[in-house]
Each structure stands twice: as structure tokens, then as C-alpha cells.
Design an enzyme around this catalytic site. Structure first.
Site, PDB file in Angstrom:
ATOM      1  CE  LYS A 193      -4.233  -1.645   1.951  1.00 23.01           C
ATOM      2  NZ  LYS A 193      -4.723  -2.297   3.108  1.00 23.01           N
ATOM      3  CG  ASP A 219      -3.871 -14.715  -1.765  1.00 20.03           C
ATOM      4  OD1 ASP A 219      -3.029 -15.160  -0.965  1.00 20.03           O
ATOM      5  OD2 ASP A 219      -4.623 -13.753  -1.490  1.00 20.03           O
ATOM      6  CB  THR A 224     -15.091 -11.994   0.159  1.00 20.53           C
ATOM      7  OG1 THR A 224     -13.856 -11.251   0.189  1.00 20.53           O
ATOM      8  CG2 THR A 224     -15.458 -12.441   1.549  1.00 20.53           C
TER       9      THR A 224
HETATM   10  C1  R5P Z   1      -5.361 -13.846   3.628  1.00 17.12           C
HETATM   11  O1  R5P Z   1      -4.412 -13.527   4.285  1.00 17.12           O
HETATM   12  C2  R5P Z   1      -5.330 -14.857   2.531  1.00 17.12           C
HETATM   13  O2  R5P Z   1      -4.048 -15.140   2.076  1.00 17.12           O
HETATM   14  C3  R5P Z   1      -6.192 -14.389   1.372  1.00 17.12           C
HETATM   15  O3  R5P Z   1      -5.621 -13.244   0.788  1.00 17.12           O
HETATM   16  C4  R5P Z   1      -7.567 -14.051   1.888  1.00 17.12           C
HETATM   17  O4  R5P Z   1      -8.066 -15.102   2.649  1.00 17.12           O
HETATM   18  C5  R5P Z   1      -8.491 -13.772   0.738  1.00 17.12           C
HETATM   19  O5  R5P Z   1      -9.726 -13.439   1.276  1.00 17.12           O
HETATM   20  P1  R5P Z   1     -10.778 -12.638   0.422  1.00 17.12           P
HETATM   21  O6  R5P Z   1     -10.971 -13.387  -0.858  1.00 17.12           O
HETATM   22  O7  R5P Z   1     -12.010 -12.655   1.279  1.00 17.12           O
HETATM   23  O8  R5P Z   1     -10.266 -11.259   0.202  1.00 17.12           O
END
Ligand code: R5P
Length: 294
Positions: A193, A219, A224
Site C-alpha cells: 500500500k 494467493d 470473498t
Molecule cells: C489472507 O491472508 C489470505 O491469504 C487471502 O488473501 C484471503 O483469505 C483472501 O480473502 P478474500 O478473498 O475474502 O479477500
């Protein structure tokens, strides 16, 4: 070694067994009219090593309890070793008490899994944030394998990525980005950021430019879709040519898929640790290979 699949993963268990050249022992699992779970192992496991496959999503509590019932039953029936194969390990994100009075759920769930009697555990891209390895989480031998190389290789082939760069949406995802980038021999970076003005905060790669390049954003989990959608918008704003998203565990709660595509993603791929419409890559062979090495 024999393979057993819990209700969440009977298909994945079959694929693992096929890839490993092992037999599947059927189980009967159902719910009594009063809501209690009934399980029965329909085969002889005495003296055998058994891999119990149960990826604990979409109904984590139910699958966790069934796993505990099955694992303890396998031990009672004389299995010489029970290997818990939990591709998606639930509750990993609640690894601390963030607000007073909260359960540290990961601590409770990991103790429950140990209580089930499994001798060792295999998991895939477990969300490790405040822990640096699965050995710190569990008091039994545990292996955490990564599907990131498989996802990156698939993406590289399927989308013919031009001047690729792998990006993780945040610092936590550096571990996944590095593994994916190493598999296809390209650069990687994570978004951080940066405050552009008093009102505007942007997420930009720390070091690498995405301008004119195909970006693979990786990721461990898309839940969500908020994190991934934001990352897609940011790299497109910074001039990325095309953005492909990949995650190991496609939880895809609510309208997560739409959010990622509406943000401008060219495509989204995931593994089958959590079966989903975008589960293009199977972890079956990876798990079979891992079991063969234990
Ligand atoms: C969080 O630290 C995980 O690595 C993912 O980035 C997270 O769980 C993703 O969540 P969302 O899809 O709700 O943003």
C-alpha cells in the site's frame, strides 16, 4: 497403503488412489434423523497404512467431526498408521486472539486433529501467517506441499503468458508468489500500500514493473474475492497487459467469482482442494507423490 475418502473428498480420494496405484476402502457415512453422524469402514484395514483424505470445506465443522470419527475408527480397527490428508485445512486464519474472548480456533482444531489419532498429516498450501511452518502448528509429523508450481505451469501453458510476472496481493502471499515464479522462471513481487494523497491509497508492486506484461496474481485462498479483485484493478491501472488469477483453495464465497472477473481478470484458475467451477488443476498426483515419499 489404502485410501479412504471422507464425505468432502470421496472423488479426490479416488483420484489420489488412482494416481498412486492404491485401493480405495469404501465407507458408509450418513446422518441419523436426530442429526448425529454415523460412519462405518467397509473393509479390512487391520495392519495397513491408511491415507484418510478429507478436505475440510465447504462445511468445515461437519467434515472435521467426520474426520475425527473415521480416524479414530481406523485406529480401533487396527490400522498400523493413519495419514490424515487434509488438502484444505480449515480455521488457519484464526491463528490468534484478535479480540478479547475469541477462540484461537487453529489451536483447537489442530489439537482435535491430533486427538483423532492420525499419526501424521499432509496438507496443501496451508495458510501460515503467524507460524512459519506446519511443524510449529502440529505435534505430529506434518507436511505442507505447495500447488503453486502446478498452477503457474498450467497458467503459463494455457494462456501463453507474454513477459510474465507473478504478483502476490500482499506481503503474506510472497511465499506463494516465489514458488509460482520459480516454476516458470520469471520475476515476482508483492503489492504494497502506498499513499498517493490524503484520500487515495494505491497498491503497487514493490520493485517490479507490470507495464505491458502478462501478470499472474497468486494467493492461497480466494474467499470473498475482495483481495484478488483489488489486486487485479491495481495491476491493470499500472498498465498490465492481461491478468490471470490463481489460487490453491477456491472458497469463492458469495459473488467472489463475479468480483474477480468484474475487476478485469482475464481468467481465474484454482486446484481441486475445494471443488469449484474454476478447479482446472488437480492436486491428486502431487498428493500421490507425497504419500509415496512418506
Ligand atoms: C489472507 O491472508 C489470505 O491469504 C487471502 O488473501 C484471503 O483469505 C483472501 O480473502 P478474500 O478473498 O475474502 O479477500
Amino acid at each position: 497403503m489404502l485410501v479412504i475418502g471422507g464425505s468432502a473428498s470421496s472423488y479426490l480420494a479416488r483420484r489420489v488412489a488412482r494416481a498412486a496405484g492404491l485401493s480405495v476402502v469404501p465407507v458408509e457415512s450418513r446422518v441419523f434423523p436426530d442429526g448425529e453422524r454415523y460412519v462405518r469402514v467397509l473393509g479390512d484395514v487391520s495392519g495397513q497404512r491408511v491415507a484418510l483424505v478429507q478436505s475440510m470445506y465447504r462445511r468445515p465443522d461437519e467434515y472435521l467431526f467426520e474426520f475425527v470419527l473415521l480416524a479414530r475408527t481406523l485406529k480401533d480397527l487396527g490400522a498400523s498408521e493413519v495419514i490424515g490428508v487434509v488438502p484444505y485445512f480449515p480455521y488457519a486464519r484464526q491463528d490468534a486472539r484478535f479480540n478479547p474472548g475469541e477462540a484461537v480456533s487453529l489451536e483447537v482444531v489442530s489439537r482435535l486433529v491430533e486427538f483423532s489419532g492420525v499419526d501424521r498429516l499432509v496438507t496443501v498450501d496451508m495458510h501460515l501467517h503467524r507460524y512459519s511452518s506446519v511443524e510449529e502448528v502440529f505435534r505430529i509429523p506434518a507436511v505442507n506441499v505447495s500447488a503453486m508450481p502446478l498452477l503457474a505451469e498450467y497458467a503459463s501453458r494455457a494462456y501463453n503468458l507474454s513477459k510474465p510476472v507473478v504478483i502476490g496481493p500482499d506481503e503474506e502471499s510472497r511465499q506463494w508468489a516465489e514458488k509460482a515464479a520459480a516454476a516458470i522462471g520469471c520475476e515476482c513481487d508483492v503489492l504494497e500500500k502506498r499513499r498517493v494523497s490524503a484520500e487515495v491509497v494505491e497498491m503497487v508492486p514493490r520493485e517490479v514493473s507490470v507495464r505491458g506484461r502478462d501478470v499472474l496474481i497468486v494467493d492461497d485462498i480466494i474467499s470473498t474475492g475482495g483481495t484478488m479483485a483489488e489486486a487485479v484493478k491495481m495491476v491493470l491501472r499500472q498498465g498490465a497487459r492481461r491478468v490471470v488469477c490463481a489460487c490453491t483453495h477456491a472458497i469463492l464465497a458469495g459473488n467472489a467469482l463475479e468480483r474477480v472477473f468484474q475487476a478485469g481478470a482475464h481468467d481465474l484458475i484454482a486446484t481441486d482442494t475445494v471443488p469449484s467451477p474454476v478447479s482446472a488443476v488437480s492436486v491428486a498426483e502431487l498428493l500421490a507423490k507425497t504419500l509415496a515419499e512418506l
